[in-house]
Design an enzyme around this catalytic site. Sequence first.
Site, PDB file in Angstrom:
ATOM      1  N   ASP A   1       8.192  58.912  54.034  1.00 29.82           N
ATOM      2  CA  ASP A   1       9.653  58.925  54.213  1.00 29.82           C
ATOM      3  C   ASP A   1      10.119  60.344  53.854  1.00 29.82           C
ATOM      4  O   ASP A   1      10.135  60.662  52.675  1.00 29.82           O
ATOM      5  CB  ASP A   1      10.168  57.856  53.576  1.00 29.82           C
TER       6      ASP A   1
ATOM      7  N   VAL B   1       0.162  58.839  56.222  1.00 32.73           N
ATOM      8  CA  VAL B   1      -1.386  59.133  56.681  1.00 32.73           C
ATOM      9  C   VAL B   1      -1.888  58.171  57.797  1.00 32.73           C
ATOM     10  O   VAL B   1      -3.084  58.655  58.253  1.00 32.73           O
ATOM     11  CB  VAL B   1      -2.052  58.797  55.482  1.00 32.73           C
TER      12      VAL B   1
ATOM     13  N   TYR C   1      -8.157  45.568  49.281  1.00 32.98           N
ATOM     14  CA  TYR C   1      -8.173  46.628  48.292  1.00 32.98           C
ATOM     15  C   TYR C   1      -9.489  47.119  47.706  1.00 32.98           C
ATOM     16  O   TYR C   1      -9.962  48.346  48.138  1.00 32.98           O
ATOM     17  CB  TYR C   1      -7.179  46.448  47.082  1.00 32.98           C
TER      18      TYR C   1
ATOM     19  N   LYS D   1     -11.664  50.629  48.999  1.00 36.81           N
ATOM     20  CA  LYS D   1     -11.794  51.610  48.131  1.00 36.81           C
ATOM     21  C   LYS D   1     -13.482  51.762  48.037  1.00 36.81           C
ATOM     22  O   LYS D   1     -13.836  53.058  47.888  1.00 36.81           O
ATOM     23  CB  LYS D   1     -11.363  51.255  46.697  1.00 36.81           C
TER      24      LYS D   1
HETATM   25  N1  LIG Z   1      -2.047  52.163  39.692  1.00 32.99           N
HETATM   26  C1  LIG Z   1      -3.529  51.704  39.324  1.00 32.99           C
HETATM   27  O1  LIG Z   1      -3.570  51.179  38.432  1.00 32.99           O
HETATM   28  C2  LIG Z   1      -4.405  52.325  40.197  1.00 32.99           C
HETATM   29  C3  LIG Z   1      -5.963  52.524  39.764  1.00 32.99           C
HETATM   30  C4  LIG Z   1      -6.728  53.003  40.383  1.00 32.99           C
HETATM   31  C5  LIG Z   1      -6.340  53.624  41.744  1.00 32.99           C
HETATM   32  N2  LIG Z   1      -5.168  53.679  42.148  1.00 32.99           N
HETATM   33  C6  LIG Z   1      -4.861  54.652  43.300  1.00 32.99           C
HETATM   34  O2  LIG Z   1      -3.899  55.445  42.931  1.00 32.99           O
HETATM   35  C7  LIG Z   1      -3.330  55.735  44.467  1.00 32.99           C
HETATM   36  C8  LIG Z   1      -1.724  56.008  43.975  1.00 32.99           C
HETATM   37  O3  LIG Z   1      -1.421  54.585  43.704  1.00 32.99           O
HETATM   38  P1  LIG Z   1       0.044  54.216  42.899  1.00 32.99           P
HETATM   39  O4  LIG Z   1      -0.664  53.316  41.680  1.00 32.99           O
HETATM   40  O5  LIG Z   1       0.676  55.218  42.206  1.00 32.99           O
HETATM   41  O6  LIG Z   1       0.874  53.240  43.837  1.00 32.99           O
HETATM   42  P2  LIG Z   1       2.280  53.457  44.236  1.00 32.99           P
HETATM   43  O7  LIG Z   1       3.151  53.817  43.153  1.00 32.99           O
HETATM   44  O8  LIG Z   1       2.610  52.187  45.023  1.00 32.99           O
HETATM   45  O9  LIG Z   1       2.481  54.659  45.260  1.00 32.99           O
HETATM   46  C9  LIG Z   1       1.838  54.764  46.387  1.00 32.99           C
HETATM   47  C10 LIG Z   1       2.118  55.942  47.168  1.00 32.99           C
HETATM   48  O10 LIG Z   1       1.461  55.987  48.407  1.00 32.99           O
HETATM   49  C11 LIG Z   1       2.577  56.201  49.455  1.00 32.99           C
HETATM   50  N3  LIG Z   1       2.073  55.610  50.574  1.00 32.99           N
HETATM   51  C12 LIG Z   1       1.664  54.303  51.069  1.00 32.99           C
HETATM   52  N4  LIG Z   1       1.342  54.344  52.181  1.00 32.99           N
HETATM   53  C13 LIG Z   1       1.427  55.436  52.819  1.00 32.99           C
HETATM   54  C14 LIG Z   1       1.386  56.119  54.207  1.00 32.99           C
HETATM   55  N5  LIG Z   1       0.992  55.554  55.284  1.00 32.99           N
HETATM   56  N6  LIG Z   1       1.640  57.405  54.302  1.00 32.99           N
HETATM   57  C15 LIG Z   1       1.832  58.118  53.232  1.00 32.99           C
HETATM   58  N7  LIG Z   1       2.073  57.689  52.200  1.00 32.99           N
HETATM   59  C16 LIG Z   1       2.058  56.232  51.590  1.00 32.99           C
HETATM   60  C17 LIG Z   1       3.681  55.569  48.883  1.00 32.99           C
HETATM   61  O11 LIG Z   1       4.851  55.999  49.470  1.00 32.99           O
HETATM   62  P3  LIG Z   1       6.080  55.333  49.532  1.00 32.99           P
HETATM   63  O12 LIG Z   1       6.956  55.927  48.641  1.00 32.99           O
HETATM   64  O13 LIG Z   1       6.843  55.808  50.993  1.00 32.99           O
HETATM   65  O14 LIG Z   1       6.008  54.006  49.511  1.00 32.99           O
HETATM   66  C18 LIG Z   1       3.800  56.069  47.480  1.00 32.99           C
HETATM   67  O15 LIG Z   1       3.917  57.472  47.362  1.00 32.99           O
HETATM   68  C19 LIG Z   1      -3.555  54.928  45.340  1.00 32.99           C
HETATM   69  O16 LIG Z   1      -4.731  55.214  45.992  1.00 32.99           O
HETATM   70  C20 LIG Z   1      -4.180  53.645  44.351  1.00 32.99           C
HETATM   71  O17 LIG Z   1      -5.246  53.017  45.018  1.00 32.99           O
HETATM   72  C21 LIG Z   1      -4.254  53.154  41.245  1.00 32.99           C
END
Ligand SMILES: NC(=O)c1ccc[n+]([C@@H]2O[C@H](COP(=O)([O-])OP(=O)(O)OC[C@H]3O[C@@H](n4cnc5c(N)ncnc54)[C@H](OP(=O)(O)O)[C@@H]3O)[C@@H](O)[C@H]2O)c1
Length: 247
Positions: free
Chosen positions: A40, A65, A169, A173
């Site tokens: 966005d 993406v 999920y 991964k």
């Molecule tokens: N949180 C955890 O505990 C955790 C643990 C292990 C790994 N991870 C990984 O860390 C990464 C970030 O996650 P987070 O926890 O920070 O989640 P989050 O706060 O929900 O942020 C996700 C981000 O991905 C963006 N996104 C989703 N779909 C997209 C698309 N099609 N194109 C571009 N951007 C997109 C979202 O954009 P919008 O603002 O537009 O929604 C947001 O900026 C992920 O890969 C997640 O699997 C997270």
Amino acid sequence: MTTAPQHRIVLITGATKGIGLATAGELARAGHTVLIGARDPERGTAAAAGLTARGLDARPVHLDVTDPATAAAAAALITAEYGRLDILVNNAGVAPDWRRTPEELPVEAMREAYETNVFGVVTVTNAMLPLLRESPSGLIGNVSSGLGSLALLSDPDSPFWEHATLLAYNSSKAALNAVTLIYARALRDSGIKVSALEPGYCATDLNGHSGHSSAEEGGRRIARQLGEAATGPTGVFLHPEGGHHSW
Ligand SMILES: NC(=O)c1ccc[n+]([C@@H]2O[C@H](COP(=O)([O-])OP(=O)(O)OC[C@H]3O[C@@H](n4cnc5c(N)ncnc54)[C@H](OP(=O)(O)O)[C@@H]3O)[C@@H](O)[C@H]2O)c1
């Protein structure tokens, strides 16, 4: 070899909030140019403005993406403005099955997870590879999860066991981990390193803010792991507390 910190051009997908935005802040504070990937454009502009207001070098880049046209346009913009990309952080991710059982999950939700967490990474990686090849030390960090580790998903004593039922999920991964190893192998002779990173369980929108750590702590871990990935071997899966995850 010089030990002076080098200025890097960094692209982070999904950097509008959560761990992606926190990682962007860490890398920008370290003196790098950070491109805020955002599906966005308005959210991207707001996220970048939050960093530039603190005197940091950040700019938004429109990048969904799941949309190859935006990936191609982002690559064209980076080519025109910088001529190279040093670090690609494939961070954008979704968890459409959070708190849903495999039986409850519509297969469309699984497709949604794969579109972003797997096919999106391939789309962006392939679009950015010509730019990464222009870097003296190209690096790709794929933000994975211990929930994608087959070793941990099969271990009832693992801390991940509670969430080992997330069909979309976790399997996406696991696929991302395989994608990481395949690119690491394919790019081994190019000098571009590819590794999987893990921020730890962080409270973000992705998991209804159930994580034990903050997004900022996750961003610090990802920034630290990028440093390790840059200087260590390619094709590793880094653990948030240091060392390596089992695949
Ligand atoms: N949180 C955890 O505990 C955790 C643990 C292990 C790994 N991870 C990984 O860390 C990464 C970030 O996650 P987070 O926890 O920070 O989640 P989050 O706060 O929900 O942020 C996700 C981000 O991905 C963006 N996104 C989703 N779909 C997209 C698309 N099609 N194109 C571009 N951007 C997109 C979202 O954009 P919008 O603002 O537009 O929604 C947001 O900026 C992920 O890969 C997640 O699997 C997270």
